[in-house]
Design a protein around this motif. Structure first.
Motif, mmCIF file in Angstrom:
data_model
loop_
_atom_site.group_PDB
_atom_site.id
_atom_site.type_symbol
_atom_site.label_atom_id
_atom_site.label_comp_id
_atom_site.label_asym_id
_atom_site.label_seq_id
_atom_site.Cartn_x
_atom_site.Cartn_y
_atom_site.Cartn_z
ATOM 1 N N VAL A 48 -2.481 12.220 32.170
ATOM 2 C CA VAL A 48 -1.112 12.438 31.681
ATOM 3 C C VAL A 48 -0.357 11.110 31.622
ATOM 4 O O VAL A 48 0.455 10.890 30.720
ATOM 5 C CB VAL A 48 -0.319 13.460 32.538
ATOM 6 N N ILE A 49 -0.625 10.217 32.567
ATOM 7 C CA ILE A 49 0.088 8.927 32.576
ATOM 8 C C ILE A 49 -0.353 8.080 31.384
ATOM 9 O O ILE A 49 0.471 7.510 30.670
ATOM 10 C CB ILE A 49 -0.180 8.151 33.888
ATOM 11 N N ILE A 50 -1.662 8.003 31.153
ATOM 12 C CA ILE A 50 -2.164 7.195 30.044
ATOM 13 C C ILE A 50 -1.644 7.751 28.719
ATOM 14 O O ILE A 50 -1.163 7.007 27.856
ATOM 15 C CB ILE A 50 -3.711 7.178 30.044
ATOM 16 N N GLY A 51 -1.711 9.074 28.578
ATOM 17 C CA GLY A 51 -1.264 9.707 27.345
ATOM 18 C C GLY A 51 0.216 9.451 27.091
ATOM 19 O O GLY A 51 0.609 9.023 26.006
ATOM 20 N N LEU A 52 1.035 9.673 28.127
ATOM 21 C CA LEU A 52 2.476 9.480 27.981
ATOM 22 C C LEU A 52 2.794 8.040 27.606
ATOM 23 O O LEU A 52 3.587 7.784 26.699
ATOM 24 C CB LEU A 52 3.187 9.847 29.293
ATOM 25 N N SER A 53 2.147 7.068 28.302
ATOM 26 C CA SER A 53 2.509 5.674 28.059
ATOM 27 C C SER A 53 2.129 5.251 26.641
ATOM 28 O O SER A 53 2.889 4.553 25.977
ATOM 29 C CB SER A 53 1.870 4.771 29.107
#
Lengths: 297, 260
Positions: B111-116
Motif C-alpha cells: 500500500v505504501i509503494i502504491g500510494l507513493s
C-alpha cells in the motif's frame, strides 16, 4: 591512463542507470508523500493544498499544516489500527515460524535426492498469485463452506463455526500466504548445518530436545530472523487478507490507508498514515537489509 | 545421513497438506457443474467456456500480459546491472542508499509503494494507464532480479574477466561474451520471477492504473468482492497452471545449465 579514465567513466554510467531509476521511482515518490502529508485536503484536482504559495513577494511562503497528523492522534481508530496490525503481524509471524521451522528442518534432514522436489513444492505456492491463494480460503472457511461441512459430517460440531470474517480467518490467511517466505530462508540456513553436531551432543549425553534447543536453534538464528522479517514487515501493512477474510471489526492499517485514499479521498491523511507506518517499519527494514547483505556476501 | 523421524514425516505431510489442499480444492471446484462452490454437481468445463466469452476478463488478461512482458524485460535489464553493481563494485558514494532502495521494496507494504507512486504520477500530472502500471512493476521487480543476480555474482570467479581484459577485450564486450552467459540461469529466473510478480500484483496496480488499464488481478478482485463463483476458480486454475509450468521450466533450465 586514458584507459583507466574510460573504465571509471563506464563504472559511473553502470552504477548510474539503476541508481537514477530507483531514485526517480522509489525514493522521490516518498518525498512527495511526505510533502502531501503536510498539506490540507481541499475539493479540487489534485485534492490537496500546495505547500508553497507565491504571493506578491519573490519568495514563496511555506504553508505546512500538521492537521493530518493531529487528526490521526486524535482519533483512536488510527492508533488502534496500528496496534492491532502490529499484534496480528506478530502473532502470525510466530505461528508461521513454528510451522515453517518444522517443515524447513524436515526438508533439510530429508535424503538429498528428495530435497530438490520438496523445495520446489515450497516454491510453487510462493510463485502463485497471492490473491488466488487468499480467495481459495473463502470457500473453505465461510459458514456454509467446506471446513464446516466436513466437521459437521464427521459429527465434531452440530452448528457451523463462524471463522470467515473474523480475526482468526486473517491469522490463517497470513500464515498460509507468507509461509513460503518463512520456510525458504530457514531452509537455506538449516541445509548448511552440520547434523553431526547433534550426534556429538547425543554422544555426550544430551537429550534430543535439549540438543535442538541449545545447538540447532542458536545456529539457525540468522535464518529465523530473516524469515521473521520477511513475514512480519509486509504483514503489518497487509491489505488483501484483512479485506477479503477479515470482518468489519478487523482493524488493520493497510486497509485503513486504502479506505482513506479510495473511499474518503483524503489524500493528506492517507499520506500521513503511510508516513507513520513507514516510521514504524524503518528500523526492521534496515535491519533486514543489513542481514541480507551480510548473508549474500 | 540422518534418518527422517516420525516428527519429520508428520510435519512434511501436514505442512504440504496445508500448503496444497486449498489450491487443489480451488482447482477441483473449477470443474464443478453446479454454480455453488461447495456443492459438487458433476464434472463440467462450462465455466472455462463462459470465461472465453467474458470480454472483460479477456481484456484484463491482455493488459496484464502486456504489462508483465514489458515490465519483466526492462526489470531484468535494470536488475541485472544493479545486481552486478551490488556484488562487484565495492564501495562507492551512495552505496548504502542504493542497497536500501534494492532491499526495501521487497518487504515494504504494497500500500505504501502504491500510494507513493500514485501521488508522484498525480503531482507530475502523468496520466495513469498501462504505462504507469508498467513503470511501477519495473521498479519493484528489478529489486528481485538484482538480488537473484547479486547472489549468483558473489560466487563468480573474477579471474576469467581479468583474463579477457588482459587479452585486450573491452569491459563491455567482456560482460556480454563472458559474464552474461555464465550468469544466464540467474538472469532467466529473475525474468520469470518478475513476470509472475507482475502477473500477481493487485495492490500496486490498483493505485497506479487508470481507466482502460484494469489488470487481471484487479478484475478478479472485483469479482471476488461480489461473491465466490466457479468462474473465478476457472481463471485461477489457468493462472496456477501457467505459473506451475513456468516454475518447472525454470528449474529445468537451471538444472541443464548446471550439468553443462
Amino acid at each position: 591512463m586514458k584507459n583507466l579514465r574510460k573504465i571509471i567513466n563506464g563504472r559511473a554510467a553502470v552504477i548510474g542507470i539503476p541508481y537514477l531509476w530507483l531514485l526517480a521511482l522509489f525514493f522521490f515518490p516518498f518525498l512527495i508523500v511526505l510533502k502531501i502529508s503536510f498539506a490540507e485536503p481541499i475539493i479540487a484536482i489534485p485534492p490537496y493544498t500546495s505547500l508553497l504559495e507565491w504571493g506578491d513577494s519573490f519568495w514563496p511562503t511555506i504553508k505546512a499544516s500538521l492537521d493530518s497528523y493531529l487528526f490521526l492522534l486524535d482519533d483512536s481508530l488510527y492508533i488502534n489500527a496500528y496496534l492491532s496490525s502490529l499484534k496480528i503481524a506478530t502473532i502470525s509471524t510466530l505461528i508461521a515460524l513454528v510451522i515453517g521451522y518444522a517443515i524447513a528442518y524436515s526438508i533439510a534432514k530429508a535424503p538429498t535426492r528428495w530435497r530438490g522436489i520438496l523445495l520446489m513444492l515450497v516454491i510453487l505456492p510462493f510463485w502463485t498469485s497471492f490473491l488466488i491463494r487468499v480467495y481459495a480460503w473463502i470457500g473453505i472457511l465461510k459458514t456454509e463452506g467446506l471446513l464446516n461441512l466436513l466437521l459437521i459430517s464427521l459429527g465434531v460440531i452440530d452448528k457451523p463455526l463462524t471463522i470467515m470474517n473474523t480475526d482468526l480467518a486473517v491469522y490463517i490467511g497470513i500464515v498460509y500466504s507468507y509461509l513460503p517466505f518463512m520456510i525458504l530462508p530457514l531452509y537455506a540456513n538449516l541445509e548448511k548445518m552440520d547434523f553431526s553436531l547433534l550426534e556429538a551432543a547425543a554422544d555426550l549425553g544430551c537429550r534430543p530436545f535439549k540438543a535442538f534447543w541449545t545447538v540447532t536453534i542458536p545456529l539457525s538464528l540468522p535464518g529465523i530472523l530473516a524469515g521473521c522479517f520477511l513475514v512480519f514487515i509486509p504483514a503489518v501493512g497487509e491489505f488483501v487478507i484483512p479485506d477479503l477474510l477479515g470482518g468489519t471489526q478487523t482493524l488493520m492499517i493497510g486497509k485503513v490507508l486504502w479506505m482513506e485514499f479510495f473511499s474518503n479521498r483524503d489524500w493528506p491523511v492517507a499520506s500521513a498514515v503511510a508516513i507513520i507506518l513507514l516510521a514504524i517499519l524503518v528500523v526492521p527494514i534496515m535491519y533486514y537489509q543489513k542481514s541480507q547483505e551480510k548473508a549474500i556476501s | 545421513m540422518t534418518r527422517l523421524t516420525l516428527f519429520n514425516k508428520t510435519s512434511l505431510i501436514l505442512g504440504f497438506a496445508f500448503l496444497y489442499i486449498p489450491i487443489i480444492i480451488l482447482i477441483v471446484f473449477s470443474f464443478n457443474e453446479s454454480k455453488l462452490v461447495t456443492v459438487w454437481g458433476g464434472f463440467s468445463t462450462k465455466w472455462y467456456g463462459e470465461l472465453m466469452s467474458n470480454q472483460g476478463i479477456k481484456d484484463a488478461a491482455w493488459v496484464t500480459l502486456k504489462v508483465a512482458f514489458t515490465s519483466s524485460t526492462i526489470a531484468t535489464f535494470l536488475g541485472t546491472i544493479a545486481g552486478l553493481v551490488m556484488a562487484k563494485f565495492g564501495r562507492f558514494r551512495g552505496r548504502t542508499l542504493f542497497s536500501g532502495m534494492i532491499y526495501a521494496p521487497m518487504v515494504m507494504p504494497e500500500v505504501i509503494i502504491g500510494l507513493s507512486l500514485l501521488l508522484m504520477f498525480v503531482a507530475l500530472s502523468i496520466d495513469r494507464g498501462v504505462m504507469t502500471v508498467t513503470l511501477a512493476h519495473i521498479t519493484f521487480s528489478m529489486c528481485y532480479v538484482a538480488v537473484v543476480v547479486q547472489s549468483r555474482m558473489s560466487s563468480y570467479d573474477d579471474s576469467i574477466n581479468e583474463a579477457a581484459l588482459d587479452l585486450g577485450c573491452t569491459p563491455f564486450k567482456t560482460f556480454i561474451l563472458i559474464t552474461l552467459p555464465i550468469i544466464m540461469p540467474a538472469v532467466i529466473s529473475g525474468w520469470l520471477l518478475s513476470f509472475t510478480l507482475s502477473l500477481d500484483d493487485l495492490v500496486i496496480a490498483s493505485f497506479t492504473s487508470g481507466p482502460g488499464s484494469t489488470t487481471l488481478p484487479m478484475k478478479i478482485y472485483s469479482m471476488v468482492r461480489l461473491g465466490v463463483t466457479p468462474e473465478i476458480n476457472a481463471v485461477s486454475t489457468i493462472l496456477v497452471g501457467l505459473v506451475a509450468l513456468g516454475v518447472v521450466a525454470g528449474s529445468f533450465i537451471g538444472k541443464k545449465q548446471k550439468i553443462n
